[in-house]
Design a protein around this motif. Structure first.
Motif, PDB file in Angstrom:
ATOM      1  N   LEU A  27      10.064   2.635  10.161  1.00 58.13           N
ATOM      2  CA  LEU A  27      10.215   3.206   8.877  1.00 58.13           C
ATOM      3  C   LEU A  27       8.965   4.263   8.574  1.00 58.13           C
ATOM      4  N   ASP A  28       7.633   3.734   9.186  1.00 61.04           N
ATOM      5  CA  ASP A  28       6.500   4.308   9.268  1.00 61.04           C
ATOM      6  C   ASP A  28       6.339   5.567  10.033  1.00 61.04           C
ATOM      7  N   TYR A  29       7.044   5.268  11.126  1.00 67.98           N
ATOM      8  CA  TYR A  29       7.205   6.529  12.082  1.00 67.98           C
ATOM      9  C   TYR A  29       8.006   7.626  11.435  1.00 67.98           C
ATOM     10  N   LEU A  30       9.431   6.968  11.067  1.00 70.26           N
ATOM     11  CA  LEU A  30      10.211   8.019  10.531  1.00 70.26           C
ATOM     12  C   LEU A  30       9.664   8.821   9.135  1.00 70.26           C
ATOM     13  N   ALA A  79       0.814  -1.196   0.003  1.00 75.20           N
ATOM     14  CA  ALA A  79      -0.082   0.066  -0.078  1.00 75.20           C
ATOM     15  C   ALA A  79       0.839   1.341   0.033  1.00 75.20           C
ATOM     16  N   ILE A  80       2.293   1.270   0.403  1.00 72.03           N
ATOM     17  CA  ILE A  80       3.038   2.502   0.532  1.00 72.03           C
ATOM     18  C   ILE A  80       4.163   2.375  -0.345  1.00 72.03           C
ATOM     19  N   SER A  81       4.605   1.218  -0.609  1.00 70.09           N
ATOM     20  CA  SER A  81       5.959   0.993  -1.415  1.00 70.09           C
ATOM     21  C   SER A  81       5.901   1.393  -2.766  1.00 70.09           C
ATOM     22  N   SER A  82       6.928   2.324  -3.251  1.00 74.02           N
ATOM     23  CA  SER A  82       7.073   2.594  -4.687  1.00 74.02           C
ATOM     24  C   SER A  82       7.941   1.327  -5.398  1.00 74.02           C
ATOM     25  N   VAL A  83       8.195   0.423  -4.842  1.00 77.26           N
ATOM     26  CA  VAL A  83       8.985  -0.765  -5.277  1.00 77.26           C
ATOM     27  C   VAL A  83       8.349  -2.024  -4.983  1.00 77.26           C
TER      28      VAL A  83
END
Length: 191
Positions: free
Chosen positions: A59-62, A32-36
């Motif tokens: 990673l979601d937090y950052l 749902a979030i990754s460009s790769v």
């Protein structure tokens, strides 16, 4: 001293259906979030599902909840992509950095491996902190004072967290010799 990259990925590409049932929900979140997609660092991380879940949460937090601006966050990621010559990291985050407001000239100077010209004050502090930490494994008292004044304590901590985390991402990408999507030009052409 660098090693030549092999012509194939070290880990076969995982699909959602190949994931352990407990990791399939994580796979859907990544898609749902990754460009790769499940490629890039996720293809490597998913070999260790508990680590992958915890790393994705970090990673979601950052990327989405950090106290630092998206522009500075993406700039810090690009700094690590450049230091590590991480093709996938640069490919994925260069457009995000520009979209977040990082000047293309700043990103392009960084890509050319020179200290970017015409940085905003917070960009210059972020660059200096990230570079000194990577090169010296510490920052000077003077830079700490400047960074604390410009960024504040929480933003300074979050800057270190993002830059350090993306060292891990670059290492995972290097371990797996993960490629950018087929047919796309390499950000850092191999010599």
């Amino acid at each position: 001293m660098g090693f030549p990259m092999s012509k194939t990925k070290r880990f076969p590409q995982l699909s959602l259906e190949q994931l352990d049932p407990a990791a399939q929900e994580l796979g859907k979140e990544i898609l749902a979030i990754s460009s790769v997609g499940l490629g890039g660092p996720y293809n490597v991380m998913l070999r260790s599902p508990v680590f992958a879940q915890r790393m994705k949460s970090l990673l979601d937090y950052l990327r989405f909840n950090s106290s630092i601006s998206t522009r500075i966050n993406e700039f810090a990621i690009l700094i690590q992509a450049r230091i590590w010559t991480s093709q996938v990291e640069w490919y994925a985050h260069y457009p995000l950095a520009l979209k977040a407001g990082l000047a293309q000239s700043v990103a392009d100077d960084l890509k050319a491996n020179i200290r970017p010209r015409n940085m905003q004050a917070d960009e210059a502090i972020a660059y200096d902190v990230c570079m000194q930490m990577c090169q010296n494994h510490q920052i000077s008292d003077e830079l700490f004072a400047q960074a604390k004044e410009i960024l504040g304590e929480q933003q300074l901590v979050d800057l270190i967290a993002v830059t350090g985390t993306y060292v891990t991402v670059a290492m995972l990408l290097s371990l797996g010799e993960e490629p950018i999507p087929a047919g796309k030009p390499l950000p850092f052409p191999e010599k």
